[in-house]
Design a protein around this motif. Structure first.
Motif, PDB file in Angstrom:
ATOM      1  N   UNK A  19      45.202  95.438 -28.443  1.00 61.21           N
ATOM      2  CA  UNK A  19      46.081  95.952 -29.325  1.00 61.21           C
ATOM      3  C   UNK A  19      47.473  96.353 -28.710  1.00 61.21           C
ATOM      4  N   UNK A  20      48.510  96.318 -29.313  1.00 60.54           N
ATOM      5  CA  UNK A  20      49.972  96.630 -28.509  1.00 60.54           C
ATOM      6  C   UNK A  20      49.811  98.121 -28.627  1.00 60.54           C
ATOM      7  N   UNK A  21      50.785  98.891 -27.856  1.00 64.26           N
ATOM      8  CA  UNK A  21      50.989 100.124 -27.704  1.00 64.26           C
ATOM      9  C   UNK A  21      52.601 100.416 -28.362  1.00 64.26           C
ATOM     10  N   UNK A  22      52.876 101.522 -28.611  1.00 64.13           N
ATOM     11  CA  UNK A  22      54.219 102.074 -28.998  1.00 64.13           C
ATOM     12  C   UNK A  22      55.341 101.496 -28.095  1.00 64.13           C
ATOM     13  N   UNK A  23      55.116 101.419 -26.875  1.00 66.33           N
ATOM     14  CA  UNK A  23      56.370 100.923 -25.938  1.00 66.33           C
ATOM     15  C   UNK A  23      56.181  99.538 -25.978  1.00 66.33           C
ATOM     16  N   UNK A  24      57.273  99.024 -25.913  1.00 63.04           N
ATOM     17  CA  UNK A  24      57.733  97.505 -26.086  1.00 63.04           C
ATOM     18  C   UNK A  24      56.891  96.734 -24.940  1.00 63.04           C
ATOM     19  N   UNK A  25      55.944  95.586 -25.260  1.00 67.77           N
ATOM     20  CA  UNK A  25      55.505  95.013 -24.338  1.00 67.77           C
ATOM     21  C   UNK A  25      54.237  95.530 -23.400  1.00 67.77           C
ATOM     22  N   UNK A  26      53.916  96.652 -23.982  1.00 66.98           N
ATOM     23  CA  UNK A  26      52.714  97.339 -23.581  1.00 66.98           C
ATOM     24  C   UNK A  26      51.469  97.422 -24.319  1.00 66.98           C
ATOM     25  N   UNK A  27      50.360  97.080 -23.667  1.00 70.80           N
ATOM     26  CA  UNK A  27      49.339  96.949 -24.531  1.00 70.80           C
ATOM     27  C   UNK A  27      47.778  97.568 -23.661  1.00 70.80           C
ATOM     28  N   UNK A  28      46.941  97.849 -24.901  1.00 62.82           N
ATOM     29  CA  UNK A  28      45.554  98.350 -24.495  1.00 62.82           C
ATOM     30  C   UNK A  28      44.870  96.945 -24.079  1.00 62.82           C
ATOM     31  N   UNK A  29      44.076  96.913 -23.068  1.00 59.49           N
ATOM     32  CA  UNK A  29      43.497  95.620 -22.931  1.00 59.49           C
ATOM     33  C   UNK A  29      42.014  95.729 -23.141  1.00 59.49           C
ATOM     34  N   UNK A  30      41.192  94.646 -23.474  1.00 60.02           N
ATOM     35  CA  UNK A  30      39.899  94.878 -23.797  1.00 60.02           C
ATOM     36  C   UNK A  30      38.899  95.173 -22.482  1.00 60.02           C
ATOM     37  N   UNK A  31      39.588  94.932 -21.478  1.00 58.24           N
ATOM     38  CA  UNK A  31      38.835  95.275 -20.163  1.00 58.24           C
ATOM     39  C   UNK A  31      38.822  96.578 -19.729  1.00 58.24           C
ATOM     40  N   UNK A  32      37.531  96.990 -19.207  1.00 57.86           N
ATOM     41  CA  UNK A  32      37.227  98.501 -18.689  1.00 57.86           C
ATOM     42  C   UNK A  32      36.931  98.303 -17.438  1.00 57.86           C
ATOM     43  N   UNK A  33      37.141  99.512 -16.526  1.00 54.40           N
ATOM     44  CA  UNK A  33      36.651  99.691 -15.300  1.00 54.40           C
ATOM     45  C   UNK A  33      35.975 101.065 -15.173  1.00 54.40           C
ATOM     46  N   UNK A  34      35.050 101.145 -13.895  1.00 51.79           N
ATOM     47  CA  UNK A  34      34.707 102.540 -13.700  1.00 51.79           C
ATOM     48  C   UNK A  34      35.637 103.137 -12.589  1.00 51.79           C
ATOM     49  N   UNK A  35      35.875 104.289 -12.843  1.00 52.72           N
ATOM     50  CA  UNK A  35      36.692 104.887 -11.965  1.00 52.72           C
ATOM     51  C   UNK A  35      35.761 106.081 -11.074  1.00 52.72           C
ATOM     52  N   UNK A  36      35.686 105.965  -9.886  1.00 53.88           N
ATOM     53  CA  UNK A  36      34.639 107.023  -9.010  1.00 53.88           C
ATOM     54  C   UNK A  36      35.665 107.958  -8.229  1.00 53.88           C
ATOM     55  N   UNK A  37      35.273 109.090  -8.567  1.00 54.11           N
ATOM     56  CA  UNK A  37      35.803 110.202  -7.804  1.00 54.11           C
ATOM     57  C   UNK A  37      34.790 110.785  -6.715  1.00 54.11           C
ATOM     58  N   UNK A  38      35.123 112.178  -6.420  1.00 56.57           N
ATOM     59  CA  UNK A  38      34.294 112.914  -5.433  1.00 56.57           C
ATOM     60  C   UNK A  38      32.773 113.129  -5.724  1.00 56.57           C
ATOM     61  N   UNK A  39      32.887 113.499  -7.009  1.00 55.04           N
ATOM     62  CA  UNK A  39      31.836 114.098  -7.839  1.00 55.04           C
ATOM     63  C   UNK A  39      31.113 113.373  -9.071  1.00 55.04           C
ATOM     64  N   UNK A  40      31.840 112.339  -9.600  1.00 56.22           N
ATOM     65  CA  UNK A  40      31.632 111.731 -10.783  1.00 56.22           C
ATOM     66  C   UNK A  40      32.393 110.594 -11.115  1.00 56.22           C
ATOM     67  N   UNK A  41      32.236 109.901 -12.224  1.00 61.27           N
ATOM     68  CA  UNK A  41      32.684 108.636 -12.645  1.00 61.27           C
ATOM     69  C   UNK A  41      33.095 108.709 -14.003  1.00 61.27           C
ATOM     70  N   UNK A  55      37.710 105.248  -6.287  1.00 63.93           N
ATOM     71  CA  UNK A  55      37.209 103.818  -6.283  1.00 63.93           C
ATOM     72  C   UNK A  55      37.245 103.464  -7.668  1.00 63.93           C
ATOM     73  N   UNK A  56      37.639 102.108  -7.472  1.00 64.08           N
ATOM     74  CA  UNK A  56      37.519 101.506  -9.129  1.00 64.08           C
ATOM     75  C   UNK A  56      36.843 100.388  -8.833  1.00 64.08           C
ATOM     76  N   UNK A  57      35.731 100.280  -9.910  1.00 64.55           N
ATOM     77  CA  UNK A  57      34.744  99.209  -9.864  1.00 64.55           C
ATOM     78  C   UNK A  57      34.892  98.324 -11.098  1.00 64.55           C
ATOM     79  N   UNK A  58      35.129  97.236 -10.997  1.00 58.34           N
ATOM     80  CA  UNK A  58      35.161  96.102 -12.093  1.00 58.34           C
ATOM     81  C   UNK A  58      33.749  95.429 -11.827  1.00 58.34           C
ATOM     82  N   UNK A  59      33.840  94.281 -12.866  1.00 54.55           N
ATOM     83  CA  UNK A  59      32.504  93.536 -12.766  1.00 54.55           C
ATOM     84  C   UNK A  59      32.341  92.451 -11.497  1.00 54.55           C
ATOM     85  N   UNK A  60      33.248  92.245 -10.948  1.00 57.70           N
ATOM     86  CA  UNK A  60      33.578  91.284  -9.708  1.00 57.70           C
ATOM     87  C   UNK A  60      33.845  91.920  -8.309  1.00 57.70           C
ATOM     88  N   UNK A  61      34.092  93.118  -8.385  1.00 61.33           N
ATOM     89  CA  UNK A  61      34.505  93.722  -6.924  1.00 61.33           C
ATOM     90  C   UNK A  61      34.803  95.204  -7.309  1.00 61.33           C
TER      91      UNK A  61
END
Length: 188
Positions: free
Chosen positions: A33-55, A99-105
Motif C-alpha cells: 500500500x502507498x504511504x502518506x509521503x509521496x512515492x513511499x510504500x509499505x511492502x509485502x516483504x517482512x524480515x526478522x531483526x535480531x538484537x542482543x536479546x530478542x528478535x 542482524x537482519x534475516x530474510x528468506x535467502x540470506x
C-alpha cells in the motif's frame, strides 16, 4: 492550522544490495500500500531483526534507500535488548547494530537501529502557512478524548517532495490513546 498525525510502526529500510542478499539477486519489493509521503510504500516483504536479546518481525518500507535502517519504538528496543539513540531518520551515527534475516540470506548491520525523532513533514508552502523552517524544533498539541498531550522537541522537515503530516512512533501514539492517525497543531 491542524495537520494529520500518523503512527509510524516499527519498520526497516533497505539498500538494493541488502535487499538482494535478503531476498535474492534482482529481487524487487512488492507494493502492499502507498504511504502518506509521496512515492513511499509499505511492502509485502517482512524480515526478522535480531538484537542482543530478542528478535522482531518487521515490514520493509520502499523504495530502497542509500542506507539500511531499522526504526523502532523504545518498547521494541527493550524486546530486542538494545539501547538505540533517538535520531532523525537517515542519521545512523551511533545507531545500534543488529542482524537482519530474510528468506535467502542475512545481513549484519553495524549501525542500523534508531528510535526516530518525532517529526513533521511539510512542503515549503505548508511550512510557510505553519510559520516553520526546515530544522525548526516545535511543540505539537495532539487532542484525544481522554489523553490529549503536547509533544515537545518535534523536528520540522521541509521539502517539495513531502506531504504535510507528523510522524510519531507506537509508544507515542499509545500515550495519546489513538491508533493509526489523529490531528495535531503547533503550539507556543
Amino acid at each position: 492550522m491542524k495537520f494529520i498525525v500518523e503512527t509510524s510502526a516499527r519498520h526497516v529500510h533497505v539498500t538494493k544490495e541488502d535487499l538482494e542478499i535478503l531476498f535474492g539477486k534482482g529481487y524487487k519489493l512488492t507494493k502492499k500500500k502507498d504511504l502518506s509521503q509521496p512515492n513511499q510504500f509499505a511492502a509485502e516483504e517482512k524480515v526478522t531483526v535480531v538484537g542482543e536479546k530478542g528478535e522482531l518481525k518487521m515490514s520493509i518500507l520502499g523504495p530502497e534507500r542509500e542506507k539500511t535502517q531499522v526504526e523502532v519504538s523504545m518498547t521494541d528496543a527493550r524486546t530486542l535488548g538494545v539501547n538505540p539513540p533517538i535520531k532523525e531518520s537517515g542519521d545512523l551515527d551511533e545507531a545500534f547494530p543488529c542482524k537482519i534475516i530474510g528468506p535467502k540470506g542475512e545481513v549484519e548491520c553495524k549501525n542500523a537501529i534508531i528510535v526516530a525523532k518525532r517529526h513533521i513533514h511539510a512542503t515549503p508552502e505548508d511550512a510557510e502557512k505553519l510559520g516553520i523552517k526546515n530544522g525548526d524544533i516545535v511543540n505539537v498539541k495532539v487532542e484525544s478524548k481522554d489523553r490529549s498531550i503536547i509533544f515537545g522537541n518535534t523536528v520540522c522537515r521541509v521539502s517539495p517532495s513531502y506531504a504535510l503530516a507528523m510522524h510519531i512512533d507506537t509508544d507515542e501514539a499509545n500515550a495519546v490513546c489513538y491508533g493509526k492517525q489523529g490531528e495535531g497543531e503547533i503550539v507556543k
